[in-house]
Design an enzyme around this catalytic site. Structure first.
Site, PDB file in Angstrom:
ATOM      1  N   GLY A  31       0.792  -1.228   0.000  1.00  0.00           N
ATOM      2  CA  GLY A  31       0.000   0.000   0.000  1.00  0.00           C
ATOM      3  C   GLY A  31       0.820   1.270   0.000  1.00  0.00           C
ATOM      4  O   GLY A  31       2.008   1.259  -0.303  1.00  0.00           O
ATOM      5  N   LEU A  33       0.423   3.682  -2.155  1.00  0.00           N
ATOM      6  CA  LEU A  33       0.851   3.539  -3.552  1.00  0.00           C
ATOM      7  C   LEU A  33       1.549   4.786  -4.069  1.00  0.00           C
ATOM      8  O   LEU A  33       1.154   5.913  -3.770  1.00  0.00           O
ATOM      9  CB  LEU A  33      -0.379   3.244  -4.425  1.00  0.00           C
ATOM     10  CG  LEU A  33      -1.195   2.018  -4.016  1.00  0.00           C
ATOM     11  CD1 LEU A  33      -2.399   1.862  -4.945  1.00  0.00           C
ATOM     12  CD2 LEU A  33      -0.340   0.756  -4.025  1.00  0.00           C
ATOM     13  N   GLY A  36       5.730   4.135  -8.705  1.00  0.00           N
ATOM     14  CA  GLY A  36       6.348   2.831  -8.978  1.00  0.00           C
ATOM     15  C   GLY A  36       5.275   1.744  -9.032  1.00  0.00           C
ATOM     16  O   GLY A  36       5.230   0.947  -9.976  1.00  0.00           O
ATOM     17  N   HIS A  37       4.369   1.758  -8.028  1.00  0.00           N
ATOM     18  CA  HIS A  37       3.278   0.770  -8.024  1.00  0.00           C
ATOM     19  C   HIS A  37       2.366   0.971  -9.225  1.00  0.00           C
ATOM     20  O   HIS A  37       1.921   0.007  -9.846  1.00  0.00           O
ATOM     21  CB  HIS A  37       2.420   0.917  -6.761  1.00  0.00           C
ATOM     22  CG  HIS A  37       3.155   0.665  -5.486  1.00  0.00           C
ATOM     23  ND1 HIS A  37       3.325   1.617  -4.516  1.00  0.00           N
ATOM     24  CD2 HIS A  37       3.757  -0.457  -5.025  1.00  0.00           C
ATOM     25  CE1 HIS A  37       3.989   1.097  -3.499  1.00  0.00           C
ATOM     26  NE2 HIS A  37       4.275  -0.149  -3.779  1.00  0.00           N
ATOM     27  N   LYS A 149      13.417  -2.194  -8.217  1.00  0.00           N
ATOM     28  CA  LYS A 149      14.052  -1.465  -7.114  1.00  0.00           C
ATOM     29  C   LYS A 149      14.420  -2.453  -6.010  1.00  0.00           C
ATOM     30  O   LYS A 149      15.492  -2.374  -5.423  1.00  0.00           O
ATOM     31  CB  LYS A 149      13.109  -0.401  -6.580  1.00  0.00           C
ATOM     32  CG  LYS A 149      13.673   0.314  -5.388  1.00  0.00           C
ATOM     33  CD  LYS A 149      12.978   1.617  -5.175  1.00  0.00           C
ATOM     34  CE  LYS A 149      13.316   2.137  -3.814  1.00  0.00           C
ATOM     35  NZ  LYS A 149      12.536   1.419  -2.774  1.00  0.00           N
ATOM     36  N   VAL A 176      11.146   3.285 -11.087  1.00  0.00           N
ATOM     37  CA  VAL A 176      10.590   4.600 -11.437  1.00  0.00           C
ATOM     38  C   VAL A 176      11.229   5.623 -10.501  1.00  0.00           C
ATOM     39  O   VAL A 176      11.344   5.382  -9.291  1.00  0.00           O
ATOM     40  CB  VAL A 176       9.052   4.613 -11.272  1.00  0.00           C
ATOM     41  CG1 VAL A 176       8.479   5.967 -11.663  1.00  0.00           C
ATOM     42  CG2 VAL A 176       8.426   3.507 -12.108  1.00  0.00           C
ATOM     43  N   LYS A 184      11.531   6.096  -6.454  1.00  0.00           N
ATOM     44  CA  LYS A 184      10.262   6.273  -5.735  1.00  0.00           C
ATOM     45  C   LYS A 184      10.111   5.186  -4.680  1.00  0.00           C
ATOM     46  O   LYS A 184      10.436   4.019  -4.926  1.00  0.00           O
ATOM     47  CB  LYS A 184       9.097   6.168  -6.706  1.00  0.00           C
ATOM     48  CG  LYS A 184       9.141   7.237  -7.775  1.00  0.00           C
ATOM     49  CD  LYS A 184       7.861   8.004  -7.854  1.00  0.00           C
ATOM     50  CE  LYS A 184       7.987   9.057  -8.935  1.00  0.00           C
ATOM     51  NZ  LYS A 184       7.001  10.099  -8.835  1.00  0.00           N
ATOM     52  N   SER A 185       9.640   5.592  -3.512  1.00  0.00           N
ATOM     53  CA  SER A 185       9.441   4.643  -2.417  1.00  0.00           C
ATOM     54  C   SER A 185       8.392   5.203  -1.462  1.00  0.00           C
ATOM     55  O   SER A 185       8.315   6.426  -1.261  1.00  0.00           O
ATOM     56  CB  SER A 185      10.754   4.453  -1.652  1.00  0.00           C
ATOM     57  OG  SER A 185      10.507   3.908  -0.377  1.00  0.00           O
TER      58      SER A 185
END
Ligand code: PAF
Length: 281
Positions: A31, A33, A36-37, A149, A176, A184-185
């Site tokens: 979750g 989000l 990347g997701h 990643k 991404v 992205k994280s």
């Protein structure tokens, strides 16, 4: 989009769809989000009749001193994002639904875990492999999408799918990045503004190593030193590791050749960031 919280209901839906001959693209997540997701979902959307997204913050993969309770969560925002990406099923089980009893079985990963994140997170990949096995048995996907990643996670899941004979195609999707290069994280929101300014140095240091390789450098120690020096000079982050391994075997290599990964993890106060570059020469 249907939101499903029960394992039995999810399995019943999937069995019905499979009888109708539908292909299932599955994106497992914890979750909060981010792009990347969403890229994983977009890939799944293109390549399958139906898309299942799971949101489950899996306690089994967090160590006792890790951020399970502070891991960011925002279900309503995630639901809206999933809907706008045309997800068909959002699987959102509670912890008690996934682990109703003290588990009598867990999946133990034998290889590819004693390095990189696995080294400093004992048991983490057993937790990942256990929940992914359960999710695969619940969602029964045709294809499952993971981000590069978490390259060690991809290597471990490759082993899981192949060794346990899951009839599932694993799709590894490129990292991404933010405009400034930071991968992205979900954890990026927990960075202080000063740390957020410094964090792009991680990717810059990987790019500097790539350039050195393109200019002929092959010595792993020299390349990791170059990265470490940049991170120490330009950030207040504490380096957990900077390492080079063959990929996906994750064996140490003195002189780089073939397919390899340069991976790093750096801690900014309570936020641990990872990044990597996979190259072929
Ligand atoms: O990558 C993640 O978000 C998690 O490790 C996964 C694969 C959803 C398992 O909990």
């Amino acid at each position: 989009m249907k939101v499903i919280t029960s394992v039995k209901d999810m399995q019943a839906e999937i069995i019905q769809q499979k009888i109708l001959g539908k292909s299932i693209g599955f994106v497992p997540t914890m979750g909060f989000l981010h792009e990347g997701h969403l890229t994983l979902i977009k890939n799944a959307r293109k390549e399958n009749d139906l898309v299942v997204l799971s949101i489950f913050v899996n306690p089994l993969q967090f160590g006792p001193k890790e951020d399970f309770s502070t891991y960011p969560r925002d279900f309503e925002r995630d639901r809206a994002l999933a809907e706008s990406e045309q997800v068909d099923y959002l699987f959102y089980p509670a912890v008690d639904e996934m682990y109703p009893n003290v588990p009598s079985i867990k999946v133990t990963v034998q290889e590819r875990t004693d390095v990189l994140c696995g080294k400093s997170r004992p048991g983490h990949f057993d937790g990942v492999a256990t929940v992914v096995t359960k999710l695969f048995n619940i969602v029964m996907p045709t294809r499952a999408y993971f981000g590069k990643k978490d390259a060690q996670q991809v290597a471990v899941i490759e082993g899981l799918v192949s060794d346990l004979n899951f009839p599932i195609q694993l799709v590894a999707v490129d990292i991404v990045r933010e405009k400034d290069g930071l991968a992205k994280s979900s954890r990026n929101v927990n960075l202080s503004s000063e740390d957020r300014k410094q964090a792009p140095v991680l990717y810059k240091s990987l790019c500097a190593a790539k350039k050195a390789i393109e200019n002929g450098e092959r010595d792993s120690v020299k390349l990791t030193s170059l990265i470490q020096e940049m991170i120490i000079a330009q950030t207040s982050g504490e380096i957990d590791y900077v390492e080079i391994f063959s990929y996906p075997q994750l064996q140490p290599i003195e002189k780089i050749e073939g397919r390899f990964i340069i991976a790093l993890a750096v801690k900014f106060k309570n936020v641990r960031l990872i990044d990597n570059l996979i190259m072929d020469i």
